[in-house]
Design a protein around this motif. Structure first.
Motif, PDB file in Angstrom:
ATOM      1  N   GLU A 134       0.818  -1.217   0.000  1.00  0.00           N
ATOM      2  CA  GLU A 134       0.000   0.000   0.000  1.00  0.00           C
ATOM      3  C   GLU A 134       0.843   1.255   0.000  1.00  0.00           C
ATOM      4  OE1 GLU A 134      -3.229   0.538  -0.286  1.00  0.00           O
ATOM      5  OE2 GLU A 134      -3.500  -1.619  -0.621  1.00  0.00           O
ATOM      6  N   THR A 135       1.842   1.291   0.908  1.00  0.00           N
ATOM      7  CA  THR A 135       2.565   2.537   1.160  1.00  0.00           C
ATOM      8  C   THR A 135       3.930   2.620   0.517  1.00  0.00           C
ATOM      9  OG1 THR A 135       3.536   1.611   3.153  1.00  0.00           O
ATOM     10  CG2 THR A 135       1.442   2.746   3.410  1.00  0.00           C
ATOM     11  N   GLY A 136       4.520   1.478   0.210  1.00  0.00           N
ATOM     12  CA  GLY A 136       5.897   1.490  -0.294  1.00  0.00           C
ATOM     13  C   GLY A 136       6.926   1.447   0.820  1.00  0.00           C
ATOM     14  N   ALA A 137       6.471   1.293   2.079  1.00  0.00           N
ATOM     15  CA  ALA A 137       7.421   1.191   3.192  1.00  0.00           C
ATOM     16  C   ALA A 137       8.254  -0.073   3.031  1.00  0.00           C
ATOM     17  CB  ALA A 137       6.671   1.168   4.516  1.00  0.00           C
ATOM     18  N   VAL A 138       9.570   0.063   3.119  1.00  0.00           N
ATOM     19  CA  VAL A 138      10.450  -1.098   2.946  1.00  0.00           C
ATOM     20  C   VAL A 138      10.543  -1.827   4.276  1.00  0.00           C
ATOM     21  CG1 VAL A 138      12.758  -1.868   2.339  1.00  0.00           C
ATOM     22  CG2 VAL A 138      11.714   0.043   1.109  1.00  0.00           C
ATOM     23  N   LEU A 139      10.055  -3.074   4.293  1.00  0.00           N
ATOM     24  CA  LEU A 139       9.936  -3.822   5.550  1.00  0.00           C
ATOM     25  C   LEU A 139      11.137  -4.707   5.823  1.00  0.00           C
ATOM     26  CD1 LEU A 139       6.207  -4.820   4.991  1.00  0.00           C
ATOM     27  CD2 LEU A 139       7.064  -2.955   6.421  1.00  0.00           C
ATOM     28  N   ALA A 140      11.756  -5.161   4.761  1.00  0.00           N
ATOM     29  CA  ALA A 140      12.940  -6.006   4.944  1.00  0.00           C
ATOM     30  C   ALA A 140      13.806  -5.917   3.704  1.00  0.00           C
ATOM     31  CB  ALA A 140      12.545  -7.457   5.212  1.00  0.00           C
ATOM     32  N   VAL A 141      15.091  -5.976   3.938  1.00  0.00           N
ATOM     33  CA  VAL A 141      16.064  -5.963   2.853  1.00  0.00           C
ATOM     34  C   VAL A 141      17.180  -6.892   3.276  1.00  0.00           C
ATOM     35  CG1 VAL A 141      17.919  -4.578   1.863  1.00  0.00           C
ATOM     36  CG2 VAL A 141      15.625  -3.650   1.911  1.00  0.00           C
ATOM     37  N   ALA A 142      17.699  -7.645   2.338  1.00  0.00           N
ATOM     38  CA  ALA A 142      18.888  -8.432   2.666  1.00  0.00           C
ATOM     39  C   ALA A 142      19.690  -8.663   1.405  1.00  0.00           C
ATOM     40  CB  ALA A 142      18.504  -9.767   3.305  1.00  0.00           C
ATOM     41  N   GLU A 143      20.968  -8.864   1.597  1.00  0.00           N
ATOM     42  CA  GLU A 143      21.851  -9.081   0.469  1.00  0.00           C
ATOM     43  C   GLU A 143      22.959 -10.043   0.858  1.00  0.00           C
ATOM     44  OE1 GLU A 143      23.179  -5.453  -1.168  1.00  0.00           O
ATOM     45  OE2 GLU A 143      21.399  -4.408  -0.477  1.00  0.00           O
ATOM     46  N   ALA A 144      23.494 -10.655  -0.160  1.00  0.00           N
ATOM     47  CA  ALA A 144      24.705 -11.443   0.028  1.00  0.00           C
ATOM     48  C   ALA A 144      25.580 -11.195  -1.203  1.00  0.00           C
ATOM     49  CB  ALA A 144      24.369 -12.939   0.136  1.00  0.00           C
ATOM     50  N   PRO A 145      26.861 -11.120  -1.072  1.00  0.00           N
ATOM     51  CA  PRO A 145      27.635 -11.199   0.170  1.00  0.00           C
ATOM     52  C   PRO A 145      27.559  -9.897   0.955  1.00  0.00           C
ATOM     53  CG  PRO A 145      29.087 -10.719  -1.647  1.00  0.00           C
ATOM     54  CD  PRO A 145      27.728 -10.862  -2.232  1.00  0.00           C
ATOM     55  N   SER A 146      28.230  -9.881   2.092  1.00  0.00           N
ATOM     56  CA  SER A 146      28.209  -8.691   2.905  1.00  0.00           C
ATOM     57  C   SER A 146      29.607  -8.373   3.405  1.00  0.00           C
ATOM     58  CB  SER A 146      27.248  -8.900   4.068  1.00  0.00           C
ATOM     59  OG  SER A 146      27.009  -7.667   4.699  1.00  0.00           O
ATOM     60  N   PHE A 147      29.717  -7.298   4.168  1.00  0.00           N
ATOM     61  CA  PHE A 147      31.018  -6.944   4.760  1.00  0.00           C
ATOM     62  C   PHE A 147      30.733  -6.309   6.113  1.00  0.00           C
ATOM     63  CE2 PHE A 147      30.548  -2.397   4.208  1.00  0.00           C
ATOM     64  CZ  PHE A 147      29.656  -2.312   3.162  1.00  0.00           C
ATOM     65  N   ASP A 148      31.710  -6.357   6.989  1.00  0.00           N
ATOM     66  CA  ASP A 148      31.520  -5.772   8.312  1.00  0.00           C
ATOM     67  C   ASP A 148      31.942  -4.304   8.286  1.00  0.00           C
ATOM     68  OD1 ASP A 148      31.304  -5.079  10.933  1.00  0.00           O
ATOM     69  OD2 ASP A 148      32.330  -6.867  11.700  1.00  0.00           O
ATOM     70  N   PRO A 149      30.992  -3.404   8.502  1.00  0.00           N
ATOM     71  CA  PRO A 149      31.361  -1.975   8.458  1.00  0.00           C
ATOM     72  C   PRO A 149      32.118  -1.511   9.702  1.00  0.00           C
ATOM     73  CG  PRO A 149      29.037  -2.217   8.941  1.00  0.00           C
ATOM     74  CD  PRO A 149      29.573  -3.599   8.763  1.00  0.00           C
ATOM     75  N   ASN A 150      32.249  -2.359  10.708  1.00  0.00           N
ATOM     76  CA  ASN A 150      33.010  -1.965  11.897  1.00  0.00           C
ATOM     77  C   ASN A 150      34.484  -2.234  11.656  1.00  0.00           C
ATOM     78  OD1 ASN A 150      30.726  -1.306  13.502  1.00  0.00           O
ATOM     79  ND2 ASN A 150      30.339  -3.503  13.705  1.00  0.00           N
ATOM     80  N   GLY A 151      35.312  -1.213  11.904  1.00  0.00           N
ATOM     81  CA  GLY A 151      36.743  -1.414  11.788  1.00  0.00           C
ATOM     82  C   GLY A 151      37.198  -1.479  10.351  1.00  0.00           C
ATOM     83  N   ARG A 152      38.492  -1.479  10.165  1.00  0.00           N
ATOM     84  CA  ARG A 152      39.111  -1.512   8.836  1.00  0.00           C
ATOM     85  C   ARG A 152      38.400  -0.575   7.865  1.00  0.00           C
ATOM     86  NH1 ARG A 152      41.267  -7.277   7.145  1.00  0.00           N
ATOM     87  NH2 ARG A 152      39.208  -8.098   7.558  1.00  0.00           N
ATOM     88  N   LEU A 153      38.197   0.646   8.362  1.00  0.00           N
ATOM     89  CA  LEU A 153      37.429   1.617   7.594  1.00  0.00           C
ATOM     90  C   LEU A 153      38.077   1.934   6.260  1.00  0.00           C
ATOM     91  CD1 LEU A 153      35.949   4.570   9.583  1.00  0.00           C
ATOM     92  CD2 LEU A 153      34.891   3.062   7.925  1.00  0.00           C
TER      93      LEU A 153
END
Ligand SMILES: [Zn+2]
Lengths: 378, 752
Positions: B403-422
């Motif tokens: 109805e609204t276009g609200a994005v309820l879930a998103v997922a992807e593969a592969p991924s990466f860790d955004p913490n550290g090793r910036l």
């Protein structure tokens, strides 16, 4: 005439005023070099002692003989200038020559030598009252001028110009001839400034930085800060001085002048102004004016032309340095390397100043050769 | 003029000139004094910015996805290390630091007591204070004794070398001739930096008068460098802590405690904030990362966008995903601090003039638990035995409120860790952006009629919002709408030639199935039905207009306007020829993102409103309004397409996939798609037979993309649209491999 007679006749107000100025200079240099590794004030004191001794030596010699040695001195001076051009340490053009462990700046010595040489040339002649007769003194000035420009030392070179003009004027050259000369010189200078390679980039920057100072406020400020940083810092230090000088609660003069480059040498006046404020500055100006007045009174007492011209030339040498240095620190003139006599740190400059005092003492103490004045006196 | 008169003129002229200078100085001192005080102060003081905390990103349930957290740095301050020897004045008790001669360019070895104190005391009354023992600090960090002092001395030498280089350069820039000499020295040293002392020794007499300048410069540079703290070690929050985002590691706590009274001259602890993503790799592309400026140009561009900004190392700029999309909200407003020089000449006295304002929070429609379920299911499907394509298994999926276009879930593969090793992550983003830009450029250079090239999957490019690939048969519902909308009846009894190229040599071939109409053609995904109807001689000209118009109405080939960073546009030919019509009718030669596909399916579900996808529900306290544009749909046409998509699930290519107990009561409408990359392989008709949508895909050669798109409804629940794509497969079919991922997702959604 005996030495004691000479000592009695000497115009003692000159060395007294010069000594006072030297003392002011040493005290100011001590402030400027506060916390510095090199003991500049002590070095300057040593040079002052050397200068005083040299002055007494010159006083002992009859100045007439000095004048008659003029061509020798002149050639020696030019030789030193040429030597400095080709035998610069580090293969780059230098201003200094090493004599033993001393380093001297030939261009500083060239100033009084030029005065002596011009005095010798003009003394018994009236050629300079014709336009054609100006060629010889102008040529004598131009040769060291160009050699010093080549070093390149714009500040010292430029001093030769007022010396020559003042001498010619004092010697009776016609005003319209001098005007023609001045116009020609200005045209030549303008041409030189526009021809690339004649002025070094940093000289051009300084001059144009000075000229651009009064443009658009914001842009001018940025330009001023980058190109004319020295002048800007000097003016801030002066301004901080206020009426009575920077108080200790405001960090004292050391703090006020900390950002002024060359604050012990060319910009020492900024430190003085910060330290003593407008009251001190006024006293210093009075001191300088009195010194110059005393100098000129030596000239006016004399009828003997070579001594008289010597005094006029040395007057011009001191006056030009004082006006240019103080004017430059105050931001009225572009920054060129002209020292303030007796104030600025620098052995060569101080030595030459005191040698000149010695010469003036000799001139002032010589028995007046008054060309039968006794005969025709009333 | 008489000679006396001439002398008088000379004197008066000189006095006049002196008077002019005197007046000028008087003006400066009497009227310019305040200005000079002001100018001097601005030289002595610097204004610095105080970093603002960055806003949080939280999901629909309030779970934190991105947050600032405290960390501690051990920093080295050269100026303090250089004056760590201190004396106490016996008269007034003032503590007077003394420079270590080693770092002041002097030859004497040991520091000497001060000669006088500001209280006036002179001479012997100065008691040396013991130099701090660094052992407790080293112990707290777990370093062997003496390590810190050794490291500090090493840093000091580096700093002094740097100062010497800068002084030499500064001096060389000034007096004539020195620069040439310096260059000569450099050449002799083969480009190695030359200590200022060497330059000065080489230049000799030239630097008389300049050595003072060099010393000035050295003092100034020393003040600059000595005051500059450099990080030595960083202590993060303990890893694994999911929501205790404010907790520090024991080492960090310990050194903070030790440094509380700033006992260790030379070493300071510095707390700072770092960005923390508690869910690590989950949603990495969607949430994004932050990192400091990397170039002057970048800084300038940022200033241009947001105004003057800070110079602190803590500045963090959103690089990707929502961190970048909501940069203006999350970044906050930096404050201002005044830095003044202390007695060492260092800018260490800091007063906050303007307090910084923390950035606003961004609340998402997303539910992290759903994303996690989708992520697991996607990863399982993407890495199934025999499915791994070249490189990382790659997939993306999205669930959207129809109805609204609200994005309820998103997922992807592969991924990466955004913490550290910036640095690594940031440069990876740059690389990936370059790859994507190159692909788009190549695509544009190819021109219409040739199959567009999809970008290579790259880890930081979102598979949901950025990477656009061929949808294959997932496009057929929209082809049907284009055909029906143009008034062209779809045959009610179409006999498909199947895989036999002798009967019908034209592209594309099909898999074996009985006669179909529109509904069963969609359910069984007949290629020839849609290709033949689209390129029908009588309607060709009409379809050349109707196909692009319908695609545009559903937002294909256009950005959706979702609140994401760097959205993919897709591609759809504007004036297709007859052969091209045969391709785009079955979803080849066009590119779409899962985001576009889910949104278009939402319009089918809600009966004609194309919503703008929305990730954020509340931004800085303000609810984000929904938007939608109407799509004109014939009721009969929509009915047929819906029936076809329902048929896909009940008797078509995805039959049985959704017959699960956990989906009882859920009505699923779907369409599978199995697209080849670049429309190759089966175009010439002679190579290996590929069944793009059927069961017989095992002999085929990939890579291709497996899709499942559609929507699902359940009485009393929100209707949701979905799109899932598995990339770069060697084999497999959408109905068999992408549809189960959707089934898992729907089960998670309806049973949450
Ligand atoms: Zn078929």
């Amino acid at each position: 005439m005996t030495l004691s007679e000479r000592l009695r006749r000497a115009p003692w107000s000159l060395p007294v005023l010069a000594a006072a100025l030297t003392a002011v200079g040493i005290a100011t240099i001590a402030t400027a070099a506060e916390g510095h590794r090199v003991p500049y004030a002590w070095l300057q004191t040593r040079w002052a002692a050397v200068g005083l001794a040299a002055a007494l030596l010159v006083l002992a010699a009859p100045y007439g003989r000095v004048v008659s040695w003029a061509p020798v001195l002149y050639v020696l001076g030019l030789a030193a200038l040429v030597l400095v051009l080709f035998k610069g340490t580090g293969q780059s053009a230098g201003r200094w020559i090493g004599i033993g462990s001393f380093r001297v700046q030939p261009s500083e010595f060239m100033k009084p030598i030029l005065v002596v040489m011009l005095a010798a040339t003009l003394r018994y002649s009236s050629e300079h009252r014709r336009l054609g007769g100006l060629v010889k003194p102008v040529a004598l000035t131009l040769v060291p001028f160009l050699l010093v420009m080549r070093q390149p030392d714009l500040g010292t070179a430029i001093l030769f110009v007022p010396i020559a003009f003042a001498l010619l004027f004092g010697a009776g050259a016609r005003l319209r001839h001098l005007a023609v000369l001045a116009t020609g010189g200005l045209v030549a200078a303008a041409l030189l400034a526009l021809v690339p390679g004649v002025l070094k980039d940093y000289q051009r920057d300084r001059i144009f930085g000075f000229l651009a100072q009064h443009g658009d406020a914001k842009e001018a400020k940025a330009l001023e800060r980058s190109q004319n940083h020295q002048s800007y810092q000097g003016r801030i230090a002066i301004g901080l001085g206020g009426v009575t000088g920077v108080g200790d609660d405001e960090g004292g003069p050391e703090e006020a002048s900390r950002d002024v480059p060359e604050r012990h040498s060319d910009f020492v006046f900024a430190v003085f102004a910060a330290k003593h404020g407008f009251l001190g500055v006024t006293l210093l100006f009075v001191l300088y004016a009195a010194f110059l007045g005393a100098l000129l009174s030596v000239a006016s007492r004399l009828r003997e032309p070579s001594g008289r011209f010597l005094a006029v030339g040395l007057f011009a040498m001191f006056a030009a340095q004082i006006v240019i240095n103080l004017g430059m620190v105050a931001g009225l003139l572009p920054v060129v390397g002209v020292p303030a006599p007796f104030l600025t740190y620098g052995g060569s400059s101080l030595l030459v100043s005191w040698l000149s005092i010695g010469l003036l003492l000799a001139v002032g103490s010589d028995p007046p050769v008054e060309f039968g004045r006794t005969t025709y006196a009333d | 003029m008489r000679p006396e008169r001439r002398l008088l003129v000379l004197y008066l002229a000189t006095v006049a000139a002196l008077a002019a200078v005197w007046l000028r100085v008087g003006f400066l001192q009497l009227f310019g004094h305040q200005q000079a005080v002001e100018d001097a102060r601005t030289q002595r003081e610097r204004l610095a910015d105080v970093a603002a905390g960055r806003g949080r990103i939280v999901d629909a349930t309030g779970e934190t996805l991105a947050v600032d957290r405290a960390a501690v740095r051990l920093v080295f301050v050269p100026g303090e290390w250089a004056s760590r020897h201190r004396y106490r004045c016996g008269a007034c008790g003032t503590i007077i630091p003394r420079r270590d001669p080693r770092w002041a360019g002097q030859t004497t070895k040991a520091p000497t007591p001060p000669s006088r104190c500001s209280c006036g005391a002179k001479g012997q009354g100065f008691e040396p204070l013991p130099v701090e023992d660094l052992a407790p600090l080293e112990d707290a960090i777990g370093l062997p004794a003496g390590t810190l002092a050794g490291a500090a001395d090493d840093r000091m030498r580096d700093v002094l070398d740097q100062i010497e280089i800068e002084v030499a350069e500064g001096v060389a820039g000034r007096p004539p001739g020195t620069l040439r000499a310096l260059q000569r020295l450099r050449r002799a040293e083969r480009g190695a930096p030359v200590p200022a002392a060497d330059v000065i020794a080489e230049l000799g007499p030239e630097l008389e008068g300049r050595d003072f300048y060099a010393e000035d410069l050295r003092v100034q540079r020393r003040a600059d460098h000595f005051g500059r703290a450099t990080a030595m070690m960083t202590f993060h929050t303990p890893t694994g802590a999911r929501l205790e985002v404010r907790a520090l590691s024991p080492e960090a706590e310990r050194i903070l405690e030790l440094d509380r009274d700033q006992r260790y001259r030379g070493f300071r602890t510095e707390t700072f904030t770092e960005r923390w993503y508690p869910r690590h790799g989950l949603l990495a592309q969607c949430i994004g990362v932050v990192s400091p400026f990397r170039s002057h140009e970048e800084r300038l561009a940022y200033f241009k966008r947001f105004g003057r900004d800070m110079h602190l190392p803590d500045v963090r700029v959103g690089r990707l995903g929502l961190e970048a999309a909501y940069e203006s909200v999350l970044r906050g407003t930096p404050g201002r601090a005044r830095l003044a020089r202390d007695e060492d000449g260092l800018f260490s006295r800091r007063t906050v003039v303007d307090a910084p304002r923390r950035g606003g929070d961004v609340t998402l429609h997303l539910r992290t638990d759903l994303c996690e379920a989708l992520h697991h299911s996607l990863r399982a499907a993407a890495t199934q035995e025999g499915f791994a394509g070249e490189g990382d298994a790659s997939a993306g999926g999205i669930l959207m409120d129809a109805e609204t276009g609200a994005v309820l879930a998103v997922a992807e593969a592969p991924s990466f860790d955004p913490n550290g090793r910036l640095d690594e992550v940031t440069s990876r983003i740059d690389d990936d952006e370059a790859v994507a830009a190159e692909a788009v450029a190549r695509r544009e250079a190819r021109g219409e009629g040739e199959p567009p090239e999809p970008p290579k999957p790259a880890v930081t490019l979102s598979r949901v919002t950025r990477l656009d690939v061929e949808p294959g048969s997932a496009m057929k519902p929209f082809s049907a709408l284009a055909i029906l909308g143009a008034g062209h009846p779809i045959p009610t009894h179409y006999a498909c030639a199947g895989r036999d190229a002798r009967v019908e040599p034209r592209f594309p071939r099909c898999h074996p199935h009985g006669p179909v109409d529109c509904v069963s053609g969609l359910a069984h995904s007949c290629n020839r039905l849609f290709a033949d109807t689209a390129s029908d001689r009588a309607y060709r000209a009409v379809h050349a207009v109707a196909f692009p118009t319908t695609a545009a109405a559903f937002g294909f080939g256009l950005r959706t306007g979702a609140d994401v960073f760097g959205e993919g546009r897709g591609a759809y030919p504007a004036t297709p020829s007859a052969p091209l019509l045969r391709q785009i009718a079955i979803g080849q030669a066009v590119l779409v993102t899962p985001l576009q596909m889910a949104r278009a399916c939402a319009a089918l579900a809600n009966g004609g409103r194309l919503p703008t996808p929305r990730f954020a529900s509340i931004v800085d306290g303000e609810p984000v309004p929904f938007e939608a544009v109407p799509v004109e749909l014939g009721a009969a046409a929509l009915e047929q397409v819906r029936a076809g998509m329902r048929g896909c699930v009940t008797f078509g290519t995805a039959r049985g996939v959704f017959d699960r107990p956990d989906l009882a009561g859920v009505t699923v409408f779907g369409k599978s798609g199995t697209a080849t990359v670049g429309a190759r392989d089966w175009m010439d008709g002679d190579s290996d037979w590929v069944d793009p949508d059927g069961a017989d895909g095992s002999r085929a050669k990939g890579p291709w993309h497996l899709w499942f798109v559609g929507w699902a409804s359940k009485p009393g629940a929100r209707t949701v649209a979905f799109a899932v794509v598995l990339h770069s497969r060697r084999s497999g079919v959408g109905g068999e491999h992408a549809a189960p991922v959707v089934a898992d997702l729907l089960a998670a959604w309806f049973n949450r």
